[in-house]
Design a protein around this motif. Structure first.
Motif, PDB file in Angstrom:
ATOM      1  N   LEU A  68       0.762  -0.852  -0.138  1.00 49.73           N
ATOM      2  CA  LEU A  68       0.267  -0.137  -0.061  1.00 49.73           C
ATOM      3  C   LEU A  68       1.199   1.335  -0.395  1.00 49.73           C
ATOM      4  O   LEU A  68       0.604   1.971  -0.595  1.00 49.73           O
ATOM      5  CB  LEU A  68      -1.053  -0.090   1.436  1.00 49.73           C
ATOM      6  N   ALA A  69       1.347   1.411   0.628  1.00 49.75           N
ATOM      7  CA  ALA A  69       3.187   2.976   1.495  1.00 49.75           C
ATOM      8  C   ALA A  69       3.537   2.692  -0.181  1.00 49.75           C
ATOM      9  O   ALA A  69       3.213   4.142  -0.807  1.00 49.75           O
ATOM     10  CB  ALA A  69       3.463   2.717   2.476  1.00 49.75           C
ATOM     11  N   GLY A  70       4.100   2.232  -0.404  1.00 49.89           N
ATOM     12  CA  GLY A  70       5.261   1.894  -2.234  1.00 49.89           C
ATOM     13  C   GLY A  70       3.872   2.611  -3.064  1.00 49.89           C
ATOM     14  O   GLY A  70       4.602   3.137  -3.816  1.00 49.89           O
ATOM     15  N   ASP A  71       2.884   1.504  -3.565  1.00 52.50           N
ATOM     16  CA  ASP A  71       1.561   1.993  -4.766  1.00 52.50           C
ATOM     17  C   ASP A  71       1.090   2.895  -4.713  1.00 52.50           C
ATOM     18  O   ASP A  71       1.379   3.773  -5.086  1.00 52.50           O
ATOM     19  CB  ASP A  71       0.944   0.512  -4.870  1.00 52.50           C
ATOM     20  N   LEU A  72       1.186   3.271  -3.558  1.00 50.68           N
ATOM     21  CA  LEU A  72       0.264   4.720  -3.148  1.00 50.68           C
ATOM     22  C   LEU A  72       1.406   6.552  -3.215  1.00 50.68           C
ATOM     23  O   LEU A  72       0.914   7.030  -4.044  1.00 50.68           O
ATOM     24  CB  LEU A  72      -0.095   5.057  -1.689  1.00 50.68           C
ATOM     25  N   ASP A 114      -1.551  -8.453  -2.094  1.00 49.85           N
ATOM     26  CA  ASP A 114      -3.100  -7.635  -1.260  1.00 49.85           C
ATOM     27  C   ASP A 114      -3.884  -8.014  -3.012  1.00 49.85           C
ATOM     28  O   ASP A 114      -4.862  -8.508  -2.280  1.00 49.85           O
ATOM     29  CB  ASP A 114      -2.833  -5.856  -0.981  1.00 49.85           C
ATOM     30  N   TYR A 115      -4.065  -6.505  -3.609  1.00 53.22           N
ATOM     31  CA  TYR A 115      -4.857  -7.177  -4.922  1.00 53.22           C
ATOM     32  C   TYR A 115      -5.884  -6.701  -4.884  1.00 53.22           C
ATOM     33  O   TYR A 115      -7.298  -7.426  -5.213  1.00 53.22           O
ATOM     34  CB  TYR A 115      -4.429  -9.027  -5.702  1.00 53.22           C
ATOM     35  N   GLU A 116      -5.744  -5.777  -3.740  1.00 51.09           N
ATOM     36  CA  GLU A 116      -6.855  -4.477  -3.520  1.00 51.09           C
ATOM     37  C   GLU A 116      -6.866  -3.240  -4.479  1.00 51.09           C
ATOM     38  O   GLU A 116      -5.284  -3.050  -6.207  1.00 51.09           O
ATOM     39  CB  GLU A 116      -7.028  -3.631  -2.043  1.00 51.09           C
ATOM     40  N   ILE A 117      -7.636  -2.968  -4.556  1.00 51.35           N
ATOM     41  CA  ILE A 117      -8.072  -1.384  -5.635  1.00 51.35           C
ATOM     42  C   ILE A 117      -7.494  -0.043  -4.932  1.00 51.35           C
ATOM     43  O   ILE A 117      -7.994   0.346  -3.441  1.00 51.35           O
ATOM     44  CB  ILE A 117      -8.832  -1.647  -6.054  1.00 51.35           C
ATOM     45  N   LEU A 118      -6.647   0.077  -5.515  1.00 49.01           N
ATOM     46  CA  LEU A 118      -5.728   1.932  -4.582  1.00 49.01           C
ATOM     47  C   LEU A 118      -6.821   2.596  -5.707  1.00 49.01           C
ATOM     48  O   LEU A 118      -6.543   2.968  -6.192  1.00 49.01           O
ATOM     49  CB  LEU A 118      -4.883   1.880  -4.536  1.00 49.01           C
ATOM     50  N   CYS A 119      -7.368   4.021  -4.850  1.00 44.84           N
ATOM     51  CA  CYS A 119      -8.014   5.130  -6.164  1.00 44.84           C
ATOM     52  C   CYS A 119      -8.642   6.780  -5.377  1.00 44.84           C
ATOM     53  O   CYS A 119      -8.244   6.034  -4.119  1.00 44.84           O
ATOM     54  CB  CYS A 119      -9.461   4.616  -6.997  1.00 44.84           C
ATOM     55  N   THR A 120      -7.956   7.185  -5.820  1.00 51.12           N
ATOM     56  CA  THR A 120      -8.698   8.829  -5.282  1.00 51.12           C
ATOM     57  C   THR A 120      -9.720   9.483  -6.156  1.00 51.12           C
ATOM     58  O   THR A 120     -10.120   8.973  -7.199  1.00 51.12           O
ATOM     59  CB  THR A 120      -7.316   9.966  -5.719  1.00 51.12           C
ATOM     60  N   VAL A 121     -10.773   9.335  -5.492  1.00 49.75           N
ATOM     61  CA  VAL A 121     -12.483   9.818  -5.858  1.00 49.75           C
ATOM     62  C   VAL A 121     -12.282  11.360  -5.108  1.00 49.75           C
ATOM     63  O   VAL A 121     -12.382  11.277  -4.409  1.00 49.75           O
ATOM     64  CB  VAL A 121     -13.097   8.761  -5.413  1.00 49.75           C
ATOM     65  N   PRO A 122     -13.076  12.043  -6.276  1.00 51.15           N
ATOM     66  CA  PRO A 122     -13.475  13.845  -6.041  1.00 51.15           C
ATOM     67  C   PRO A 122     -14.041  13.467  -5.311  1.00 51.15           C
ATOM     68  O   PRO A 122     -15.487  12.547  -4.912  1.00 51.15           O
ATOM     69  CB  PRO A 122     -13.607  14.364  -7.408  1.00 51.15           C
ATOM     70  N   GLU A 123     -14.715  14.271  -4.037  1.00 48.24           N
ATOM     71  CA  GLU A 123     -15.063  14.399  -2.737  1.00 48.24           C
ATOM     72  C   GLU A 123     -16.622  14.361  -3.316  1.00 48.24           C
ATOM     73  O   GLU A 123     -17.641  13.891  -2.748  1.00 48.24           O
ATOM     74  CB  GLU A 123     -15.325  15.800  -1.755  1.00 48.24           C
ATOM     75  N   SER A 124     -17.167  15.305  -4.470  1.00 48.89           N
ATOM     76  CA  SER A 124     -18.233  15.646  -5.314  1.00 48.89           C
ATOM     77  C   SER A 124     -19.269  13.460  -5.278  1.00 48.89           C
ATOM     78  O   SER A 124     -20.219  14.106  -5.411  1.00 48.89           O
ATOM     79  CB  SER A 124     -18.223  16.259  -5.589  1.00 48.89           C
ATOM     80  N   ASN A 125     -18.055  12.638  -5.483  1.00 53.85           N
ATOM     81  CA  ASN A 125     -18.349  11.522  -6.494  1.00 53.85           C
ATOM     82  C   ASN A 125     -18.417  10.398  -4.813  1.00 53.85           C
ATOM     83  O   ASN A 125     -18.650   9.141  -5.597  1.00 53.85           O
ATOM     84  CB  ASN A 125     -16.954  10.783  -7.003  1.00 53.85           C
TER      85      ASN A 125
END
Length: 329
Positions: free
Chosen positions: A223-227, A271-282
Motif C-alpha cells: 500500500l505505502a509504496g504503490d500509493l 493485496d491485489y486490492e484497488i487503490l484510488c483517488t475520488v473527488p469528494e463530490s463522487n
C-alpha cells in the motif's frame, strides 16, 4: 514394467488447455487468436510473469498458482476500469513436470477464468531449463476514452482502498511460524494463508471506477509504496490516517500481538486490492456502487499539495515509508 510417455506439446495443449478456450481462441488449433473488440471500446492490455521461488513456492497448490497468475492480471485490468475480455498464457514447464500437477493447474485455471469472466484465448507451452515460469497477458475493454489512469490524482481527492490490507503479506510470513501466529486461531491462520495463495481481484468494481474515480492502480507491491508511485506520477502528495487502513480481524489480531507488524501490513505486497483517488463530490455514490457489488470501500486519506512521500499518521506515530514498494531489481 510398462512406461507411459508424457504427452507432446500438441496433445498437451489439446488435453489440458483447449477445453478452457473461448471461441476467439479457435480451439487453440491455430497460430493466433481472433478477438473483435466491442464497438466504441478501447482495448486495455496488461502482462505479468510469475517465477517459482520468487512469486510462489514449489509446494504451493497448482490450482492456486494458476489462480494467482490470472488474478494478478485481472486486478490490473480492474484498476483501469476495464472489463476482462480474455487472456493469453505462456507456460515454461521444468523437466520434472507431472501430468498430475498439470491437471490440477488446468482445473484451477479454468475455475479462475470462470470466476473472473476472463476466458483463455491462446498462448504457448515450452520446456524450461530452470524454474517453472508462467506469464499471462490479459485483455480488457473499456468505453473509448474512459480508462482510469494512475497519473491523474488531484489535490482534495479522497484516497480510497478496497477490501483489507496486509493479509497476503502476513499469510506469507506465516510460513516461517512466527511467534505472533500463536495468538491466531486455526481459522484466522487459514484465512491469511488463503489471501496470499488466492488473490481476489475486484473486477466487479470496474464500472464504478471508470464512472467515479479520478486515478487508480492495484495494490500488488504494498500500500505505502504503490500509493507513493501513484501520487508521484500525479505530482502531488498525500496524508493517510493509518488507523483507517482496513484490516481483517486476523490481521488486526496479529498486529495487536506484535505491534511492529503494522509496517509489514502497510508495505507488504500481494493485496491485489484497488487503490484510488475520488473527488469528494463522487464519494457517496462510489461507496454505494461498491457496496452494491459486495466490495467494501474505505476512505483512508486525502491528496494534498507537494512532492513528498505520503505520510501515514496514527495516534502514536507519523511515518513516511521511504523504502518504497517491492522491486525485482
Amino acid at each position: 514394467m510398462t512406461s507411459h510417455a508424457r504427452p507432446g506439446e500438441d496433445s498437451l495443449i489439446a488435453r489440458f488447455f483447449a477445453p478452457l478456450a473461448a471461441p476467439g481462441g479457435l480451439g487453440l488449433k491455430d497460430d493466433a487468436a481472433c478477438l473483435s473488440p466491442t464497438p466504441g471500446h478501447d482495448l486495455v492490455l496488461t502482462t505479468d510473469a510469475l517465477v517459482e521461488t520468487v512469486h510462489f513456492l514449489p509446494g504451493d497448490p497448482p490450482g492456486a498458482v494458476a489462480r494467482k497468475a490470472l488474478g494478478v492480471n485481472v486486478s490490473d485490468l480492474a484498476a483501469k476500469g476495464a472489463d476482462p475480455a480474455g487472456f493469453l498464457l505462456s507456460l515454461a514447464l521444468p523437466a520434472d513436470w507431472t501430468e498430475a500437477w498439470l491437471t490440477e493447474f488446468a482445473a484451477g485455471l479454468g475455475r479462475a477464468a470462470r470466476d473472473f469472466s476472463c476466458p483463455l484465448l491462446g498462448g504457448d507451452t515450452v520446456k524450461a531449463k530452470g524454474a517453472l515460469t508462467l506469464s499471462v497477458t490479459a485483455l480488457g475493454e473499456v468505453p473509448a476514452g474512459r480508462m482510469v489512469h494512475r497519473s491523474t490524482a488531484q489535490v482534495g481527492d479522497a484516497i480510497c482502498v478496497t477490501g483489507t490490507i496486509g493479509d497476503g503479506a502476513l499469510g506469507l510470513l506465516l510460513r516461517r511460524s512466527p511467534a505472533w501466529a500463536e495468538s491466531l486461531s486455526l481459522d484466522e491462520r487459514a484465512f491469511l494463508a488463503d489471501r496470499y495463495l488466492n488473490p481476489q481481484p475486484r473486477h466487479r468494481l470496474a464500472p464504478a471506477l471508470r464512472t467515479y474515480a479520478r486515478a487508480a492502480m492495484d495494490v500488488s507491491d504494498g500500500l505505502a509504496g504503490d500509493l507513493a508511485k501513484m501520487l508521484r506520477v500525479s505530482r502531488v502528495s498525500g496524508v493517510v490516517a493509518a488507523d483507517r487502513v482496513p484490516l481483517s480481524p486476523a490481521a488486526r489480531k496479529a498486529v495487536e500481538a506484535q505491534p511492529d507488524l503494522i509496517d509489514r501490513v502497510l508495505t507488504g505486497g500481494d493485496d491485489y486490492e484497488i487503490l484510488c483517488t475520488v473527488p469528494e463530490s463522487n464519494l457517496d455514490r462510489f461507496v454505494k456502487e461498491a457496496d452494491s457489488v459486495g466490495i467494501n470501500l474505505s476512505v483512508i486519506g486525502h491528496v494534498v499539495p507537494g512532492h513528498e512521500t505520503p505520510v501515514f499518521r496514527m495516534k502514536d506515530f507519523e511515518r513516511r515509508y521511504d523504502v518504497g514498494s517491492f522491486s525485482h531489481f
